[in-house]
Design a protein around this motif. Structure first.
Motif, PDB file in Angstrom:
ATOM      1  N   SER A  26      15.144  -6.958 -75.196  1.00  0.00           N
ATOM      2  CA  SER A  26      14.847  -8.226 -75.871  1.00  0.00           C
ATOM      3  C   SER A  26      13.544  -8.160 -76.647  1.00  0.00           C
ATOM      4  N   ASP A  27      13.489  -8.944 -77.710  1.00  0.00           N
ATOM      5  CA  ASP A  27      12.273  -9.095 -78.516  1.00  0.00           C
ATOM      6  C   ASP A  27      11.633 -10.422 -78.124  1.00  0.00           C
ATOM      7  N   LEU A  28      10.524 -10.350 -77.410  1.00  0.00           N
ATOM      8  CA  LEU A  28       9.897 -11.555 -76.848  1.00  0.00           C
ATOM      9  C   LEU A  28       8.708 -12.060 -77.670  1.00  0.00           C
ATOM     10  N   GLN A  29       8.568 -11.564 -78.881  1.00  0.00           N
ATOM     11  CA  GLN A  29       7.450 -11.957 -79.725  1.00  0.00           C
ATOM     12  C   GLN A  29       7.385 -13.476 -79.912  1.00  0.00           C
ATOM     13  N   CYS A  30       8.551 -14.117 -79.985  1.00  0.00           N
ATOM     14  CA  CYS A  30       8.593 -15.549 -80.276  1.00  0.00           C
ATOM     15  C   CYS A  30       8.042 -16.413 -79.140  1.00  0.00           C
ATOM     16  N   LEU A  31       7.876 -15.851 -77.949  1.00  0.00           N
ATOM     17  CA  LEU A  31       7.410 -16.655 -76.818  1.00  0.00           C
ATOM     18  C   LEU A  31       5.962 -17.103 -76.973  1.00  0.00           C
ATOM     19  N   GLY A  32       5.188 -16.334 -77.701  1.00  0.00           N
ATOM     20  CA  GLY A  32       3.812 -16.722 -78.007  1.00  0.00           C
ATOM     21  C   GLY A  32       3.010 -17.135 -76.795  1.00  0.00           C
ATOM     22  N   ALA A  33       2.430 -18.343 -76.865  1.00  0.00           N
ATOM     23  CA  ALA A  33       1.541 -18.835 -75.810  1.00  0.00           C
ATOM     24  C   ALA A  33       2.266 -19.141 -74.504  1.00  0.00           C
ATOM     25  N   LEU A  34       3.599 -19.220 -74.558  1.00  0.00           N
ATOM     26  CA  LEU A  34       4.365 -19.541 -73.344  1.00  0.00           C
ATOM     27  C   LEU A  34       4.986 -18.304 -72.702  1.00  0.00           C
ATOM     28  N   ARG A  35       4.526 -17.139 -73.102  1.00  0.00           N
ATOM     29  CA  ARG A  35       5.117 -15.907 -72.589  1.00  0.00           C
ATOM     30  C   ARG A  35       5.061 -15.830 -71.069  1.00  0.00           C
ATOM     31  N   LYS A  36       3.967 -16.264 -70.474  1.00  0.00           N
ATOM     32  CA  LYS A  36       3.837 -16.196 -69.021  1.00  0.00           C
ATOM     33  C   LYS A  36       4.489 -17.381 -68.318  1.00  0.00           C
ATOM     34  N   LYS A  37       4.652 -18.481 -69.027  1.00  0.00           N
ATOM     35  CA  LYS A  37       5.209 -19.689 -68.419  1.00  0.00           C
ATOM     36  C   LYS A  37       6.737 -19.652 -68.355  1.00  0.00           C
ATOM     37  N   LEU A  38       7.371 -19.025 -69.350  1.00  0.00           N
ATOM     38  CA  LEU A  38       8.831 -18.929 -69.366  1.00  0.00           C
ATOM     39  C   LEU A  38       9.286 -17.841 -68.403  1.00  0.00           C
ATOM     40  N   GLN A  39      10.175 -18.188 -67.504  1.00  0.00           N
ATOM     41  CA  GLN A  39      10.626 -17.232 -66.490  1.00  0.00           C
ATOM     42  C   GLN A  39      11.442 -16.106 -67.134  1.00  0.00           C
ATOM     43  N   GLN A  40      11.171 -14.884 -66.646  1.00  0.00           N
ATOM     44  CA  GLN A  40      11.850 -13.702 -67.187  1.00  0.00           C
ATOM     45  C   GLN A  40      12.300 -12.800 -66.044  1.00  0.00           C
ATOM     46  N   GLU A  41      13.265 -11.972 -66.364  1.00  0.00           N
ATOM     47  CA  GLU A  41      13.736 -10.958 -65.430  1.00  0.00           C
ATOM     48  C   GLU A  41      14.124  -9.723 -66.232  1.00  0.00           C
ATOM     49  N   ARG A  42      13.562  -8.578 -65.871  1.00  0.00           N
ATOM     50  CA  ARG A  42      13.825  -7.314 -66.572  1.00  0.00           C
ATOM     51  C   ARG A  42      13.579  -7.432 -68.082  1.00  0.00           C
ATOM     52  N   ASN A  43      12.543  -8.177 -68.445  1.00  0.00           N
ATOM     53  CA  ASN A  43      12.127  -8.350 -69.835  1.00  0.00           C
ATOM     54  C   ASN A  43      13.065  -9.255 -70.634  1.00  0.00           C
ATOM     55  N   PHE A  44      13.936 -10.010 -69.964  1.00  0.00           N
ATOM     56  CA  PHE A  44      14.801 -10.968 -70.632  1.00  0.00           C
ATOM     57  C   PHE A  44      14.433 -12.382 -70.180  1.00  0.00           C
ATOM     58  N   VAL A  45      14.581 -13.344 -71.077  1.00  0.00           N
ATOM     59  CA  VAL A  45      14.326 -14.743 -70.739  1.00  0.00           C
ATOM     60  C   VAL A  45      15.488 -15.262 -69.898  1.00  0.00           C
ATOM     61  N   ILE A  46      15.175 -15.878 -68.768  1.00  0.00           N
ATOM     62  CA  ILE A  46      16.215 -16.406 -67.885  1.00  0.00           C
ATOM     63  C   ILE A  46      16.718 -17.741 -68.429  1.00  0.00           C
TER      64      ILE A  46
END
Length: 460
Positions: A264-284
């Motif tokens: 996954s390309d997580l660049q768009c998460l920006g300031a919420l990268r740590k707040k959005l739950q993820q698993e194996r580098n994918f957004v849940i």
């Protein structure tokens, strides 16, 4: 500051479908795209590879012409620059079409890198945008493995190889999944000497074992060398490449293609990268495409649920409906998978191995029908392959359908319909199919699972 009902980040299959569906439901929608709408599928994946594979199919047809009494010179050469030019024209037409669809639905399209600032704010090109709901469709990027020599200019990603203007005499492909097999098949027909190196014990390890075995046999006939259960340890680049593998194997090549999948390309998460739950580098995301933040949804490759364009379409549509107040589940249990080699591979539902694991070997029956017994296949000179149907004995429930052969990717849609609508094998075997057609083999395979196929010898 501009304000919207839905902001969609990413204009790939999930993103542009989500944007259009949201607009159809009456929302004011903005779509952010960093490059060209259409995403990996249209620009660097599904569509570009199919243009190369069509070239391979034409070469195959030229080679078969003599069988049909057509006198021709079967020698040929491939102009890769021209092949790339054709690919680019096809891509441009499709991406322009998507841009036109977005415009016709009054979706505002903003080009540039977009990132989340907070739960309702997106920044793009130093400008802020507000949205009641946000759908993350950041897509995916090519994966790389940390091995010495991988940064060489002669080591290509799947993105790079689709713009290659010269055909390599020898090509080593690291990864025997969909990308590796499709590009390997195309360039082998074009004239490259292809070697596929796969860490698992077979190519296409995610598909039914019989499909993998059938494609391996086809590749051997085509001259493709395959090393399975083999890991790459290093790549040396001096006047070409030398791929050093486990077990002391060495593969010489002009170019090396890395095709070990995408992440996954997580660049768009920006300031919420740590707040959005993820698993194996994918957004849940749940079955409603909701993330752990109530007004933020995610769809497509960024979720890792099913990294296929048609899955992304469905996820994007569900996300948009729910962002506009709906409550629709996105169920991906019966998503077909296709590999567009020659012949094609296509699957939907459970593999035989998985069905045995879930139900027990004694509780399933398997029907098969070979294309060599199919009239249309014989007339077309495409007798390689089979249809395989896995059935649960008690209720004749169809658990999985697997096809290896010409037009498999088209035939799998009927197979998907049978499973989705829960039509049992005995009823599927009674559906009248036009004759002669390739799809008759599906009907016959369903009948064979019940030992009732008319066009196969009776089982003993």
């Amino acid at each position: 500051m501009d304000s919207y009902d839905i902001a969609v980040i990413g204009g790939g299959p999930a993103g542009y479908v989500a944007a259009i569906k949201g607009a159809q439901l009456g929302g004011r929608i903005v779509l952010f795209e960093k490059d060209t709408v259409g995403g990996t599928c249209l620009n660097r994946g599904c569509i570009p590879t199919k243009t190369f594979l069509k070239g391979a199919e034409i070469i195959h047809t030229i080679q078969m012409a003599g069988k049909y009494g057509i006198k021709n010179d079967s020698s040929f050469s491939v102009d890769m620059a021209k092949a790339v030019e054709n690919k680019n024209q096809v891509v441009k037409q499709l991406t322009s079409g998507v841009a036109g669809l977005l415009k016709s639905n009054a979706v505002d399209v903003v080009y540039g890198e977009a990132e989340l600032v907070d739960e309702h704010t997106i920044e793009c090109q130093n400008k802020l945008y507000k949205a009641e709901n946000i759908i993350l469709c950041g897509g995916s990027k090519t994966s790389k493995i940390p091995i010495p020599g991988i940064e060489s200019a002669d080591v290509l990603t799947s993105d790079d190889i689709l713009d290659m203007k010269e055909l390599p005499e020898k090509l080593a492909i690291i990864g025997g999944g969909v990308i590796g097999c499709e590009i390997g098949a195309a360039l082998a027909y074009y004239g490259s000497k292809v070697t596929i190196i796969e860490a698992e014990n077979r190519i296409l390890p995610f598909m039914d074992r019989e499909l993998s075995a059938a494609l391996e046999e086809t590749f051997k006939k085509l001259g493709i060398q395959m090393y399975t259960s083999t890991k790459v340890e290093a790549i040396q680049s001096e006047k070409g490449c030398r791929v050093m593998c486990s077990g002391g194997k060495t593969v010489e090549a002009d170019k090396v293609l890395i095709s070990i999948g995408r992440t996954s390309d997580l660049q768009c998460l920006g300031a919420l990268r740590k707040k959005l739950q993820q698993e194996r580098n994918f957004v849940i995301a749940d079955e409603y495409m909701r993330t752990n933040i109530p007004n933020i949804y995610a769809a497509g490759d960024i979720t890792g649920k099913s990294m296929l364009a048609h899955s992304a379409f469905k996820m994007g549509e569900a996300a948009a409906k729910n962002a506009m107040g709906g409550s629709e589940k996105c169920l991906l249990k019966t998503v077909p998978s296709c590999v567009y080699t020659l012949p094609e591979c296509a699957s939907v539902g459970l593999s035989e191995e998985k069905a045995e694991e879930i139900y027990g070997k004694s509780e399933i029956t398997v029907g098969r029908f070979p294309f060599r017994a199919n009239g249309r296949s014989l007339a077309s000179g495409t007798t390689e392959g089979f249809v395989k149907v896995i059935v649960q004995k008690t209720y004749n429930e169809i658990l999985g359908i697997h096809i290896f052969g010409a037009n498999a990717a088209e035939m799998i849609s009927e197979a998907t319909n049978l499973i989705c609508t829960e039509i049992p094998a005995d009823e599927a075997a009674e559906i009248v199919h036009a004759h002669p057609t390739f799809s008759e083999a599906l009907m016959e395979a369903c009948a064979d699972a019940l030992n009732m196929s008319i066009h196969l010898p009776k089982k003993k």
